[in-house]
Design a protein around this motif. Structure first.
Motif, PDB file in Angstrom:
ATOM      1  N   MET A  37      23.704  -7.138  48.506  1.00 24.94           N
ATOM      2  CA  MET A  37      22.473  -7.736  48.211  1.00 24.94           C
ATOM      3  C   MET A  37      21.317  -7.011  49.077  1.00 24.94           C
ATOM      4  O   MET A  37      21.580  -7.404  50.785  1.00 24.94           O
ATOM      5  N   THR A  38      20.162  -6.031  49.176  1.00 26.71           N
ATOM      6  CA  THR A  38      19.627  -5.278  50.236  1.00 26.71           C
ATOM      7  C   THR A  38      18.253  -6.034  50.690  1.00 26.71           C
ATOM      8  O   THR A  38      18.112  -5.967  49.106  1.00 26.71           O
ATOM      9  N   LEU A  39      17.864  -6.338  51.228  1.00 27.17           N
ATOM     10  CA  LEU A  39      16.177  -6.601  51.225  1.00 27.17           C
ATOM     11  C   LEU A  39      15.069  -5.720  52.329  1.00 27.17           C
ATOM     12  O   LEU A  39      15.753  -5.189  53.465  1.00 27.17           O
ATOM     13  N   ALA A  40      13.861  -5.147  52.015  1.00 27.04           N
ATOM     14  CA  ALA A  40      13.602  -4.770  52.719  1.00 27.04           C
ATOM     15  C   ALA A  40      12.446  -5.129  52.708  1.00 27.04           C
ATOM     16  O   ALA A  40      11.756  -5.912  52.049  1.00 27.04           O
ATOM     17  N   SER A  41      11.393  -4.320  54.521  1.00 24.56           N
ATOM     18  CA  SER A  41      10.061  -4.618  53.788  1.00 24.56           C
ATOM     19  C   SER A  41       9.235  -3.727  52.742  1.00 24.56           C
ATOM     20  O   SER A  41       9.320  -2.134  52.780  1.00 24.56           O
ATOM     21  N   PRO A  42       8.143  -4.311  52.136  1.00 24.64           N
ATOM     22  CA  PRO A  42       7.204  -3.771  51.599  1.00 24.64           C
ATOM     23  C   PRO A  42       6.891  -2.259  52.212  1.00 24.64           C
ATOM     24  O   PRO A  42       6.479  -0.750  51.591  1.00 24.64           O
ATOM     25  N   SER A  43       6.360  -2.287  53.426  1.00 23.38           N
ATOM     26  CA  SER A  43       5.049  -1.988  54.299  1.00 23.38           C
ATOM     27  C   SER A  43       5.961  -0.960  54.696  1.00 23.38           C
ATOM     28  O   SER A  43       5.202   0.000  54.934  1.00 23.38           O
ATOM     29  N   ASN A  44       7.662  -1.352  54.832  1.00 30.91           N
ATOM     30  CA  ASN A  44       8.041  -0.222  55.800  1.00 30.91           C
ATOM     31  C   ASN A  44       9.664  -0.385  55.266  1.00 30.91           C
ATOM     32  O   ASN A  44      10.230  -0.600  56.005  1.00 30.91           O
ATOM     33  N   PRO A  45      10.023   0.515  54.388  1.00 37.98           N
ATOM     34  CA  PRO A  45      11.347   0.223  53.613  1.00 37.98           C
ATOM     35  C   PRO A  45      12.408   1.002  54.720  1.00 37.98           C
ATOM     36  O   PRO A  45      13.432   0.207  54.039  1.00 37.98           O
ATOM     37  N   ALA A  46      12.239   1.276  55.311  1.00 42.03           N
ATOM     38  CA  ALA A  46      13.116   1.632  56.094  1.00 42.03           C
ATOM     39  C   ALA A  46      13.811   0.762  56.784  1.00 42.03           C
ATOM     40  O   ALA A  46      14.703   0.168  57.525  1.00 42.03           O
ATOM     41  N   ALA A  47      13.250  -0.160  57.290  1.00 41.70           N
ATOM     42  CA  ALA A  47      13.378  -2.295  57.827  1.00 41.70           C
ATOM     43  C   ALA A  47      14.466  -2.838  56.877  1.00 41.70           C
ATOM     44  O   ALA A  47      13.616  -3.565  55.987  1.00 41.70           O
ATOM     45  N   GLN A  48      15.489  -2.908  57.257  1.00 43.06           N
ATOM     46  CA  GLN A  48      16.004  -3.388  55.893  1.00 43.06           C
ATOM     47  C   GLN A  48      17.610  -4.068  56.814  1.00 43.06           C
ATOM     48  O   GLN A  48      17.954  -4.607  57.928  1.00 43.06           O
ATOM     49  N   ILE A  49      18.055  -5.160  55.574  1.00 44.40           N
ATOM     50  CA  ILE A  49      18.605  -6.216  55.810  1.00 44.40           C
ATOM     51  C   ILE A  49      19.762  -6.411  54.596  1.00 44.40           C
ATOM     52  O   ILE A  49      19.201  -6.617  53.323  1.00 44.40           O
ATOM     53  N   SER A  50      20.987  -6.675  55.180  1.00 46.29           N
ATOM     54  CA  SER A  50      22.153  -6.716  53.447  1.00 46.29           C
ATOM     55  C   SER A  50      22.540  -7.510  54.168  1.00 46.29           C
ATOM     56  O   SER A  50      22.884  -7.833  55.455  1.00 46.29           O
ATOM     57  N   VAL A  51      22.654  -8.950  52.198  1.00 49.11           N
ATOM     58  CA  VAL A  51      23.734  -8.924  52.758  1.00 49.11           C
ATOM     59  C   VAL A  51      24.403  -9.366  51.597  1.00 49.11           C
ATOM     60  O   VAL A  51      24.281  -9.145  50.752  1.00 49.11           O
ATOM     61  N   MET A  52      25.505  -9.559  52.538  1.00 52.41           N
ATOM     62  CA  MET A  52      27.426  -9.587  51.350  1.00 52.41           C
ATOM     63  C   MET A  52      27.699 -10.933  51.861  1.00 52.41           C
ATOM     64  O   MET A  52      28.481 -11.447  53.050  1.00 52.41           O
ATOM     65  N   THR A  53      28.691 -10.554  50.272  1.00 48.96           N
ATOM     66  CA  THR A  53      30.473 -12.178  50.436  1.00 48.96           C
ATOM     67  C   THR A  53      31.148 -11.179  51.193  1.00 48.96           C
ATOM     68  O   THR A  53      31.536 -11.959  52.025  1.00 48.96           O
ATOM     69  N   ALA A  54      31.288 -10.144  50.753  1.00 46.23           N
ATOM     70  CA  ALA A  54      32.283  -9.120  51.485  1.00 46.23           C
ATOM     71  C   ALA A  54      32.119  -7.534  50.795  1.00 46.23           C
ATOM     72  O   ALA A  54      31.541  -7.607  49.404  1.00 46.23           O
ATOM     73  N   ASP A  55      32.549  -6.930  51.383  1.00 44.26           N
ATOM     74  CA  ASP A  55      32.671  -5.071  50.691  1.00 44.26           C
ATOM     75  C   ASP A  55      33.669  -5.429  49.821  1.00 44.26           C
ATOM     76  O   ASP A  55      34.972  -5.469  49.964  1.00 44.26           O
ATOM     77  N   LEU A  56      33.865  -5.502  48.635  1.00 44.09           N
ATOM     78  CA  LEU A  56      34.431  -5.770  47.142  1.00 44.09           C
ATOM     79  C   LEU A  56      35.145  -4.090  47.482  1.00 44.09           C
ATOM     80  O   LEU A  56      36.370  -3.858  46.926  1.00 44.09           O
ATOM     81  N   THR A  57      35.009  -2.651  47.771  1.00 44.70           N
ATOM     82  CA  THR A  57      35.386  -1.799  47.913  1.00 44.70           C
ATOM     83  C   THR A  57      36.135  -1.344  49.089  1.00 44.70           C
ATOM     84  O   THR A  57      36.607  -0.053  49.342  1.00 44.70           O
ATOM     85  N   ALA A  58      36.110  -2.327  50.060  1.00 43.46           N
ATOM     86  CA  ALA A  58      36.957  -1.928  51.685  1.00 43.46           C
ATOM     87  C   ALA A  58      37.786  -2.426  52.115  1.00 43.46           C
ATOM     88  O   ALA A  58      37.122  -3.656  51.620  1.00 43.46           O
ATOM     89  N   PRO A  59      39.005  -2.398  52.649  1.00 47.07           N
ATOM     90  CA  PRO A  59      38.981  -3.489  53.205  1.00 47.07           C
ATOM     91  C   PRO A  59      38.938  -4.499  54.304  1.00 47.07           C
ATOM     92  O   PRO A  59      39.128  -5.799  54.750  1.00 47.07           O
ATOM     93  N   VAL A  60      37.667  -4.158  55.266  1.00 47.96           N
ATOM     94  CA  VAL A  60      36.729  -5.334  55.758  1.00 47.96           C
ATOM     95  C   VAL A  60      35.366  -4.783  55.582  1.00 47.96           C
ATOM     96  O   VAL A  60      34.232  -4.514  54.835  1.00 47.96           O
ATOM     97  N   THR A  61      34.352  -5.983  55.822  1.00 47.63           N
ATOM     98  CA  THR A  61      33.219  -5.846  56.282  1.00 47.63           C
ATOM     99  C   THR A  61      32.814  -5.502  56.671  1.00 47.63           C
ATOM    100  O   THR A  61      32.458  -5.651  58.070  1.00 47.63           O
TER     101      THR A  61
END
Length: 115
Positions: A37-61
């Motif tokens: 899930m990615t969260l962003a600032s409405p006033s500055n959309p490039a300011a983001q945080i991603s929260v993930m359980t694990a990367d489901l398509t790669a060997p590591v997170t």
């Protein structure tokens, strides 16, 4: 090469709680694939945080993501430098082209461009 944004990736099983917590700081959900899930600032959309359980398509997170304007050039530069490629360059079904590389401190960086 141009860096478009840098996003910290927080590995957590508490996505809803994280969304609520970061919402108190002004972040809003802009993407949710269940495992990431990615969260962003409405006033500055490039300011983001991603929260993930694990990367489901790669060997590591990955610890962080760096969006660049030319991921193929970044991949070539990293390979030429001898950096450890943790996950090879590939296109993902959700519209990004990416690879993972390990930085000198051991952190895994997801380097990507949107297709």
């Amino acid at each position: 090469m141009t860096v478009r944004r840098v996003v910290p990736n927080i590995q957590s099983e508490k996505g809803q709680e994280s969304r609520d917590f970061y919402g108190l700081l002004g972040f809003e959900e802009v993407m949710n694939h269940g495992w990431i899930m990615t969260l962003a600032s409405p006033s500055n959309p490039a300011a983001q945080i991603s929260v993930m359980t694990a990367d489901l398509t790669a060997p590591v997170t990955p610890d962080m993501s760096v969006e660049v304007d030319d991921v193929d050039a970044a991949y070539a530069d990293m390979r030429e430098s001898g950096a450890e490629i943790v996950h090879p360059l590939q296109d993902e079904e959700w519209g990004v082209r990416r690879f993972f590389v390990r930085d000198p401190s051991g952190r895994v960086v997801n380097v990507l461009s949107h297709r």
